[in-house]
Design an enzyme around this catalytic site. Structure first.
Site, PDB file in Angstrom:
ATOM      1  N   ASP A   1       0.827  -1.203   0.000  1.00 57.26           N
ATOM      2  CA  ASP A   1       0.000   0.000   0.000  1.00 57.26           C
ATOM      3  C   ASP A   1       0.865   1.259   0.000  1.00 57.26           C
ATOM      4  OD1 ASP A   1      -2.639   1.353   0.447  1.00 57.26           O
ATOM      5  OD2 ASP A   1      -1.605   2.016   2.253  1.00 57.26           O
TER       6      ASP A   1
ATOM      7  N   GLU B   1       1.290  -0.986  -5.065  1.00 62.18           N
ATOM      8  CA  GLU B   1       0.236  -0.001  -5.278  1.00 62.18           C
ATOM      9  C   GLU B   1       0.924   1.350  -5.437  1.00 62.18           C
ATOM     10  OE1 GLU B   1      -3.118   2.903  -3.908  1.00 62.18           O
ATOM     11  OE2 GLU B   1      -1.510   2.322  -2.574  1.00 62.18           O
TER      12      GLU B   1
HETATM   13  C1  GLC Z   1      -3.907   3.537  -0.562  1.00 62.96           C
HETATM   14  C2  GLC Z   1      -5.283   2.937  -0.359  1.00 62.96           C
HETATM   15  C3  GLC Z   1      -6.223   4.006   0.093  1.00 62.96           C
HETATM   16  C4  GLC Z   1      -5.704   4.593   1.391  1.00 62.96           C
HETATM   17  C5  GLC Z   1      -4.245   5.041   1.261  1.00 62.96           C
HETATM   18  C6  GLC Z   1      -3.638   5.295   2.589  1.00 62.96           C
HETATM   19  O1  GLC Z   1      -3.868   4.468  -1.562  1.00 62.96           O
HETATM   20  O2  GLC Z   1      -5.722   2.322  -1.539  1.00 62.96           O
HETATM   21  O3  GLC Z   1      -7.525   3.518   0.250  1.00 62.96           O
HETATM   22  O4  GLC Z   1      -6.499   5.697   1.732  1.00 62.96           O
HETATM   23  O5  GLC Z   1      -3.440   4.071   0.646  1.00 62.96           O
HETATM   24  O6  GLC Z   1      -3.337   4.093   3.243  1.00 62.96           O
END
Ligand code: GLC
Length: 643
Positions: free
Chosen positions: A281, A323
């Site tokens: 993440d 991500e």
């Molecule tokens: C990522 C997640 C999102 C979250 C962010 C902070 O982008 O997909 O939902 O708000 O990280 O953890």
């Protein structure tokens, strides 16, 4: 390897050998894997930390966690080493869901595995399930403990059991690893608050505004509406804490080797509970440097390589998904460029493809899509994209200014157009999204909304006009056809298989009300989903969409040329609004043609890379004679091979 790295490597190999009294098969396997990949661990660690100190500590950890890895998972490790491309194969289909909204808890999920399996999914991403902070936890992305689940979901042992059940059904399990920040209720933050110097160093804490203000000059804001700025004052630590996201999410300090070692242990523990893939993440934000936007810094890739290699040696069944919602020029590094090619994450989200699909649909034009896709360098052939049309997050209209300029558009205006179009403000648009996070200086904003509502299905249902509804369903499905046809794991977002609409119920929940991303996070209406799966009420929207998703899945599974080891070439057809995906593969070329406009379009045979004569269409399953060309109705697509 440098001379000093060689020495560390040799000492580590020796330490590993000495750790095992008996040379069992699994111990020898671990030793072999270190011999094979140890270099990829030690090199990046030497770039970031004092390797001489850290590596022995990591080897000790590795041995301890290896001893805990159960036989079933060791078997899975061996199977995956023999099939390293399991996630690149055309039969790998992803399904993404919040556990509570899908099945309430793990016991409920065990009952629903048959649904996922019948759908044809082989990879399930459960959005955050680890113990979150109480109240608003950013959908679980504010983690209080990496070693427990949200209490109402079940125990870590339940997770291990569910992983087995999923594996038996041929489904891999993906979980989030939130590694840029922890909740301020996390033990590390609590200890920092209690004045423990060791844990204070796990975070970025500054006594006054001097350094934060210098950083702020080049830092963007992620949530300007509900979490302005990147630092938050905390009375207990008596300082400004780095909080890129919400005030309750404290960024951890990855330049501290203790933090690195902690996360190795967290990863090992999740791997030993049967997790097959970790979604990293917000990985782009994990390294900070003054004078930069503190995203995508080279150290991010060094530390990912080190984490990836640690887990590859210990638990090769586990892969990483980045991500990194970043532009074409930056995203390739997450799959590895230069000497890191193929050594960092195995998967990365294809954010640009998602944005370009929605953009082409709104504009009825594919020129920008083609140009943006041509920006991508080749990715390592051992990696793959995660392709998607919708996910749990908002859509940021990541249109590059110079790309826009080259096709005669103005970047800012096009981004404003997309935000207007998908919130229904643009004349003629039937999209029902809502604005998310408005940037004060530019007026630019992101968009929340379910895929079906963005595609116009919600408006068409209200309209009670069957032609309108047909068009909107086709618009939604062409987006998914592109996602399934691109290569890489197509990630079906829960509820999209039945076209779930926006859900406003979050507005009544104070812990969610201010974050409208919840509008596209509905609970699964099981009656509807089961009826659609059984093919009941064939004219209902849910059943129609479910049938078409199933056709995409079965077409995909049968097409060897969709293996992610081969890249898609994206061309814009001569007819405005037509996109052509070419997949040139020795198993047989696959040419996909998409009409992203709301008008019929002619596709000439000479645009189809030599395809002619008798051809087969794979999604709708029919043959036809390809002469001069054919007409595609609005939002119609064809996946063609030579018959
Ligand atoms: C990522 C997640 C999102 C979250 C962010 C902070 O982008 O997909 O939902 O708000 O990280 O953890």
């Amino acid at each position: 390897m440098s001379e000093s790295a060689e020495k560390i490597y040799a000492a580590a190999a020796e330490q590993l050998r000495k750790s095992f009294a008996k040379p069992s098969r699994s111990n020898l396997d671990l030793i072999d894997r270190f011999a094979r990949w140890g270099e990829d661990l030690i090199n990046p660690i030497s770039e970031l930390y004092d390797a001489e100190m850290l590596v022995p500590q990591l080897i000790e950890l590795m041995v301890a966690r290896h001893k805990e890895r159960d036989e079933k998972l060791q078997q899975r490790d061996r199977a995956r080493i023999l099939e390293p491309d399991w996630f690149q194969k055309p039969d790998c289909i992803g399904y993404v869901a919040y556990l509570d909204l899908f099945s309430k808890d793990l016991a409920g999920l065990n009952e629903k595995i048959s649904y996922v399996k019948a759908l044809g999914a082989t990879y399930m991403h459960l959005l955050p399930i680890l113990e979150p902070r109480p109240g608003n936890s950013d959908g679980g992305y504010a983690v209080k403990s990496y070693r427990a689940l949200r209490a109402d979901f079940g125990t870590m042992q339940d997770l291990r059991n569910t992983a087995d059940k999923l594996h038996e059904a041929g489904i891999s399990l993906t979980l989030d690893l939130v590694l840029n920040h922890v909740a301020f209720e996390h033990e590390w933050a609590q200890k920092a608050k209690a004045g423990d110097k060791k844990y204070r160093d796990y975070f970025y804490i500054y006594p006054d505004r001097e350094i934060p203000d210098q950083f702020e000059q080049t830092l963007p804001e992620v949530f300007p509406d509900f979490a302005p700025g990147n630092f938050t004052w905390d009375d207990e630590v008596n300082g400004w804490v780095w909080t890129t996201f919400n005030a309750f999410q404290w960024d951890v300090n990855w330049s501290n080797p203790n933090v690195f070692a902690e996360y190795c242990d967290v990863i090992a523990n999740l791997a030993n509970h049967g997790v097959d893939c970790l979604r990293l993440d917000a990985i782009a934000f994990t390294w900070k440097r003054m004078g930069t936007n503190c995203q995508n810094l080279p150290e991010v890739h060094a530390l990912t390589q080190a984490l990836r290699t640690f887990s590859r040696i210990l638990s090769p069944a586990l892969i990483f998904k980045a991500e990194a919602i970043v532009g074409p020029a930056q995203v390739g590094a997450y799959l590895g460029e230069g000497e890191r090619a193929g050594k960092v994450s195995d998967l990365a989200y294809h954010n640009s493809l998602m944005v370009q699909i929605w953009s082409a649909i709104a504009a009825g034009d594919t020129g920008l899509l083609e140009l943006a896709m041509s920006r991508f360098q080749a990715i390592p052939n051992s990696t793959a994209w995660g392709t998607y049309l919708r996910c749990h997050d908002d859509i940021g209209w990541a249109i590059d200014d110079s790309d826009a300029h080259r096709v005669g558009l103005n970047g800012h205006e096009h981004r404003m157009f997309l935000a207007d179009y998908y919130t229904g403000k643009f004349f003629g648009s039937d999209a029902r999204g809502v604005d998310f996070q408005v940037e004060a200086h530019s007026g630019e904003r992101r968009t929340s909304g379910s895929g079906a509502s963005l595609a116009g299905i919600e408006a068409a249902i209200e309209d009670k006009d069957p032609d309108h509804l047909r068009l909107a369903i086709n618009r939604f499905m062409i987006g998914y056809a592109m996602v399934f046809g691109f290569g890489g794991i197509p990630l079906l977002y829960m509820g999209d298989e039945i076209g779930l609409l926006n859900d406003h119920s979050y507005e009544a929940d104070p812990s969610k009300a201010e974050d409208n991303r919840w509008i596209h996070r509905p609970a699964m209406p099981w009656k509807v989903a089961d009826a659609a799966a059984a093919g009941k009420d064939p004219d209902s929207v849910a059943t129609q969409i479910r049938r078409r998703v199933s056709s995409l899945i079965s077409a995909r599974k049968g097409l060897q040329s969709l293996h992610a080891g081969v890249a898609t070439k994206v061309r814009a057809g001569h007819g405005q609004g037509v996109a052509i995906f070419e997949r040139l593969h020795p198993a047989g070329n696959l040419i996909q043609v998409y009409n992203l406009s709301n008008q019929p379009r002619w596709v000439a045979t000479d645009e189809l890379s030599g395809l002619w004569g008798r051809v087969h269409e794979h999604v709708f399953d029919f043959d036809f004679e390809l002469n001069d060309g054919f007409t595609l109705a609005p939002y119609e697509s064809r996946w063609l091979t030579k018959n």
